[in-house]
Design a protein around this motif. Structure first.
Motif, PDB file in Angstrom:
ATOM      1  N   SER A   9      33.855  16.743  71.276  1.00 29.87           N
ATOM      2  CA  SER A   9      34.924  17.796  71.205  1.00 29.87           C
ATOM      3  C   SER A   9      34.268  19.171  71.550  1.00 29.87           C
ATOM      4  O   SER A   9      33.141  19.287  71.292  1.00 29.87           O
ATOM      5  CB  SER A   9      35.706  17.896  69.839  1.00 29.87           C
ATOM      6  N   HIS A  10      34.960  20.136  72.204  1.00 31.60           N
ATOM      7  CA  HIS A  10      34.481  21.391  72.343  1.00 31.60           C
ATOM      8  C   HIS A  10      34.787  22.081  71.029  1.00 31.60           C
ATOM      9  O   HIS A  10      35.454  22.038  70.319  1.00 31.60           O
ATOM     10  CB  HIS A  10      35.432  22.180  73.459  1.00 31.60           C
ATOM     11  N   THR A  11      33.504  22.901  70.751  1.00 30.80           N
ATOM     12  CA  THR A  11      33.543  23.684  69.615  1.00 30.80           C
ATOM     13  C   THR A  11      34.706  24.919  69.488  1.00 30.80           C
ATOM     14  O   THR A  11      35.035  25.194  70.764  1.00 30.80           O
ATOM     15  CB  THR A  11      32.136  24.358  69.250  1.00 30.80           C
ATOM     16  N   ASP A  12      35.122  25.196  68.425  1.00 36.57           N
ATOM     17  CA  ASP A  12      36.010  26.343  68.378  1.00 36.57           C
ATOM     18  C   ASP A  12      35.943  27.151  67.236  1.00 36.57           C
ATOM     19  O   ASP A  12      35.173  26.831  66.255  1.00 36.57           O
ATOM     20  CB  ASP A  12      37.401  25.673  68.628  1.00 36.57           C
ATOM     21  N   THR A  13      36.408  28.183  67.240  1.00 39.13           N
ATOM     22  CA  THR A  13      36.743  29.182  66.099  1.00 39.13           C
ATOM     23  C   THR A  13      37.722  29.241  65.379  1.00 39.13           C
ATOM     24  O   THR A  13      38.809  29.279  65.874  1.00 39.13           O
ATOM     25  CB  THR A  13      36.173  30.622  66.569  1.00 39.13           C
ATOM     26  N   PHE A  14      37.468  28.695  64.096  1.00 43.35           N
ATOM     27  CA  PHE A  14      38.883  28.660  63.359  1.00 43.35           C
ATOM     28  C   PHE A  14      38.955  29.595  62.235  1.00 43.35           C
ATOM     29  O   PHE A  14      37.836  29.881  61.962  1.00 43.35           O
ATOM     30  CB  PHE A  14      39.028  27.157  62.627  1.00 43.35           C
ATOM     31  N   GLU A 125      35.234  24.238  59.779  1.00 46.28           N
ATOM     32  CA  GLU A 125      34.210  24.973  59.273  1.00 46.28           C
ATOM     33  C   GLU A 125      32.927  24.622  59.954  1.00 46.28           C
ATOM     34  O   GLU A 125      32.111  25.801  60.476  1.00 46.28           O
ATOM     35  CB  GLU A 125      34.022  25.016  57.849  1.00 46.28           C
ATOM     36  N   ALA A 126      32.363  23.381  60.185  1.00 49.74           N
ATOM     37  CA  ALA A 126      31.257  23.226  61.072  1.00 49.74           C
ATOM     38  C   ALA A 126      31.409  23.393  62.479  1.00 49.74           C
ATOM     39  O   ALA A 126      30.414  24.024  62.816  1.00 49.74           O
ATOM     40  CB  ALA A 126      31.141  21.700  60.662  1.00 49.74           C
ATOM     41  N   MET A 127      32.575  23.263  63.016  1.00 49.15           N
ATOM     42  CA  MET A 127      32.770  23.628  64.378  1.00 49.15           C
ATOM     43  C   MET A 127      32.797  24.732  64.561  1.00 49.15           C
ATOM     44  O   MET A 127      32.031  25.727  65.755  1.00 49.15           O
ATOM     45  CB  MET A 127      33.989  22.978  64.753  1.00 49.15           C
ATOM     46  N   THR A 128      33.302  25.798  63.647  1.00 51.38           N
ATOM     47  CA  THR A 128      33.264  27.283  63.990  1.00 51.38           C
ATOM     48  C   THR A 128      31.774  27.842  63.740  1.00 51.38           C
ATOM     49  O   THR A 128      31.363  28.735  64.701  1.00 51.38           O
ATOM     50  CB  THR A 128      33.937  27.983  62.705  1.00 51.38           C
ATOM     51  N   SER A 129      31.003  27.379  62.983  1.00 49.92           N
ATOM     52  CA  SER A 129      29.504  27.775  62.886  1.00 49.92           C
ATOM     53  C   SER A 129      29.001  27.270  64.005  1.00 49.92           C
ATOM     54  O   SER A 129      28.114  28.208  64.420  1.00 49.92           O
ATOM     55  CB  SER A 129      28.832  26.972  61.400  1.00 49.92           C
TER      56      SER A 129
END
Length: 169
Positions: A9-14, A125-129
């Motif tokens: 997946s693409h990372t994103d900011t949540f 949270e991991a993807m936001t980081s």
């Protein structure tokens, strides 16, 4: 042995969930995480708690890839027990492709705390980081037969990873 699939997946900011208190995983969490892995998977993945701990020690030591502490949230309950964690690597050192993309190496939630949205919050949270650290993609490997995990990752826009040179049709 179960057939594994790689999702990407693409990372994103949540927006962080203020109701979920997390901290970064540390090597001192190995014993508690091993206990959580062993009891959560009911010996399917690790025959003994010692096997789970050995695997986790290898993760923290960088033997599986560069441990990504900032992207590895842990949830601790009101009694100080680790109840969930997402352990991430910046890359992989095994033969699993793609090896140069961050991966959610292990995601685990205590059986008594499942179906409360904790795993999804940890992934977000991991993807936001990862995004905040300049990474554009994230991968995860799961057993092909793990329908709950597959459903969770699909809701977060993960899809099956295909090598660039493989034709999808």
């Amino acid at each position: 042995m179960e057939r594994m699939i790689t999702l990407v997946s693409h990372t994103d900011t949540f927006t962080p969930d203020s109701a979920l208190s997390t901290r970064s995983a540390e090597s001192t969490d190995c014993e508690a995480l091993a206990r959580l892995l062993f009891t959560s998977y009911e010996s399917r993945l690790y025959p003994t708690q010692a096997d789970a701990q050995k695997e986790l020690e290898a993760v923290f030591a960088g033997e599986k890839g560069d441990f990504f502490a900032e992207a590895s949230p842990v949830v601790v309950d009101e009694n100080g027990r680790v109840i969930a964690a997402a352990l991430c690597l910046k890359n992989r050192k095994d033969d699993v492709e793609p090896s140069d993309v961050p991966t959610i190496f292990e995601l685990v939630t205590a059986a008594s705390r499942r179906r409360q949205g904790i795993a999804e919050k940890l992934i977000r949270e991991a993807m936001t980081s990862m995004k905040n650290n300049g990474f554009e993609e994230v991968t995860v490997r799961i057993p092909e037969t793990n329908a709950p995990a597959l459903a969770l990752y699909l809701t977060l826009d993960f899809h099956r990873w295909q090598p660039a040179d493989e034709d999808l049709y």
